[in-house]
Enzyme design. Structure first.
Site, mmCIF file in Angstrom:
data_model
loop_
_atom_site.group_PDB
_atom_site.id
_atom_site.type_symbol
_atom_site.label_atom_id
_atom_site.label_comp_id
_atom_site.label_asym_id
_atom_site.label_seq_id
_atom_site.Cartn_x
_atom_site.Cartn_y
_atom_site.Cartn_z
ATOM 1 N N ARG A 99 11.099 17.448 37.419
ATOM 2 C CA ARG A 99 9.956 17.773 38.307
ATOM 3 C C ARG A 99 9.437 18.961 38.373
ATOM 4 O O ARG A 99 10.183 19.924 38.571
ATOM 5 C CB ARG A 99 9.977 17.008 39.325
ATOM 6 C CG ARG A 99 10.344 15.467 39.418
ATOM 7 C CD ARG A 99 10.172 14.722 40.851
ATOM 8 N NE ARG A 99 8.434 14.513 40.778
ATOM 9 C CZ ARG A 99 8.062 14.193 42.006
ATOM 10 N NH1 ARG A 99 8.708 13.993 43.039
ATOM 11 N NH2 ARG A 99 6.669 14.037 42.308
ATOM 12 N N ASP A 245 5.333 21.681 48.484
ATOM 13 C CA ASP A 245 6.296 21.710 47.077
ATOM 14 C C ASP A 245 6.799 22.842 46.521
ATOM 15 O O ASP A 245 7.419 23.363 45.839
ATOM 16 C CB ASP A 245 5.832 20.671 46.334
ATOM 17 C CG ASP A 245 5.877 19.106 46.580
ATOM 18 O OD1 ASP A 245 5.177 18.723 47.273
ATOM 19 O OD2 ASP A 245 7.069 18.658 46.289
HETATM 20 O O1 MRU Z 1 6.124 13.209 44.846
HETATM 21 P P1 MRU Z 1 6.933 13.458 46.230
HETATM 22 O O2 MRU Z 1 7.175 12.224 47.078
HETATM 23 O O3 MRU Z 1 8.210 14.163 45.660
HETATM 24 O O4 MRU Z 1 6.093 14.560 46.838
HETATM 25 C C1 MRU Z 1 6.578 14.965 48.162
HETATM 26 C C2 MRU Z 1 5.653 15.874 48.884
HETATM 27 O O5 MRU Z 1 4.599 16.390 48.476
HETATM 28 C C3 MRU Z 1 6.110 16.411 50.255
HETATM 29 O O6 MRU Z 1 4.914 16.728 50.994
HETATM 30 C C4 MRU Z 1 6.590 17.860 49.795
HETATM 31 O O7 MRU Z 1 7.780 17.641 49.041
HETATM 32 C C5 MRU Z 1 7.491 18.184 51.214
HETATM 33 S S1 MRU Z 1 8.758 17.491 51.571
HETATM 34 C C6 MRU Z 1 9.546 17.993 53.082
#
Ligand code: MRU
Length: 350
Positions: A99, A245
């Protein structure tokens, strides 16, 4: 009433989102929540990569720890099957790319891979230590964040929050970031209500955040993503709190698609927009938000829901998983170590 130390917050009984089982990983399969709480073993690097891509394991801090544990898994497999260090490095390179947006994945992989020449025990013990470290980090963040949020809102003992996606225990090992702050406020009796955006297309808000809030006993309402700005404009919340992220060197914040419009709405309404993230989400090597690689996912996640096509057969979709909120819209970035008032011009590095 207010917690002043992380020790005042009780632990969570839920199994950890991700864990180490001696020679493989175990994860909560988040694709099955809230219907079923199922633990799945991850015994090969391909299984770990598949789990990351399908969002069995998701959320930046959980992805980061999974990256570290994945290096330990590769080292264990190499010892068992007689592979050399070059094999481990090649497997781990695939894992690191599973990812692209959450910088925590590369952070976790690189950190543990740096111990490869020190032997298997050193690799495994560092990877396993990252589990407890993540919990301690986010507990500290939660206490700091709750204190700061109280200072931003009209009534510090009746805080009303809007959040997006899931930045809870499920997105970390056990303690959340944005939802960790919510939990700390709740434990202190200072939380009135949470609005959780449903978070299309995979519904991390409606499925996962609402599940966590239910288990905590927090009063909450789920709203469709398009309602977020109106919830803010109507004065139904005091503060928006989200996770991240990747945070670029200039303070621009990548988070789940739909975060940026909430920051715009919060600025327009004159309420605070708070980003909660561990220091491991800061990426000093990425200059600004424009340089962040935004993951584009399968259009069918938008067009199809549980086997049922929602759009006409000829329609396509753009499925960007994240957006970028400019630093000047971020009232405060809270980490385990500090509060940075980005909208006031404070910088991440000095
Ligand atoms: O695609 P995801 O579900 O991994 O995206 C997660 C998010 O965008 C969260 O807000 C981010 O990772 C922060 S988690 C503490």
């Amino acid at each position: 009433m207010n917690p002043t130390t992380s020790g005042s917050i009780p632990p969570i009984a839920t199994p950890r989102t991700i864990d180490w089982a001696g020679d493989h990983l175990v994860a909560i399969d988040q694709t099955l929540l809230p219907d079923e709480l199922v633990l799945v073993p991850l015994r090969t690097i391909d299984e770990v990569i598949d789990a990351l891509r399908r969002l069995v394991v998701r959320g930046a801090p959980a992805i980061g720890v999974t990256g570290g544990l994945g290096v330990a898994l590769a080292a264990v497999i190499a010892r068992r099957d007689g592979h050399d260090a070059a094999w481990v490095r090649a497997e781990v390179a695939k894992l690191r790319a599973a990812r692209p947006t959450a910088v925590n994945l590369a952070w976790g992989v690189d950190r543990v891979l740096a111990r490869l020449d020190d032997g298997l025990d050193a690799v495994v013990s560092l990877a396993v230590a990252m589990l407890d470290e993540d919990v301690a980090t986010n507990r500290a963040l939660a206490v700091r964040g709750a204190e700061h949020v109280r200072s931003l809102v009209p009534d510090p003992h009746r805080v009303r929050v809007l959040t997006h996606c899931n930045a809870g225990g499920l997105a970390c090992v056990e303690w959340g970031t944005a939802l960790g702050i919510v939990r700390a406020l709740h434990e202190a009796g200072d939380l009135q209500e949470v609005f959780a955006d449903e978070t299309r297309p995979l519904l991390q808000g409606a499925r996962l955040t609402a599940w966590e809030l239910s288990r905590m006993g927090v009063s909450h309402r789920v709203v469709v993503d398009g309602a977020g700005a109106t919830v803010i404009a109507r004065g139904l919340v005091d503060v928006v709190i989200v996770g991240a992220d990747r945070i670029a060197a200039d303070g621009d914040v990548a988070n789940k698609i739909g975060t940026y419009p909430l920051a715009l709405a919060a600025a327009r309404a004159g309420i605070s927009f708070v980003v909660a993230a561990p220091e491991s989400t800061l990426d000093p090597l990425t200059a600004s938000g424009a340089d962040i690689h935004i993951e584009a996912r399968d259009p069918d996640e938008v067009l199809v829901w549980r086997g049922q096509r929602l759009a006409p057969p000829a329609s396509s979709a753009l499925n960007l998983a994240f957006d970028v909120t400019p630093a000047d819209l971020v009232t405060a970035l809270v980490t385990e170590a500090r509060v940075v008032r980005l909208a006031d011009g404070e910088r991440l590095n000095g």
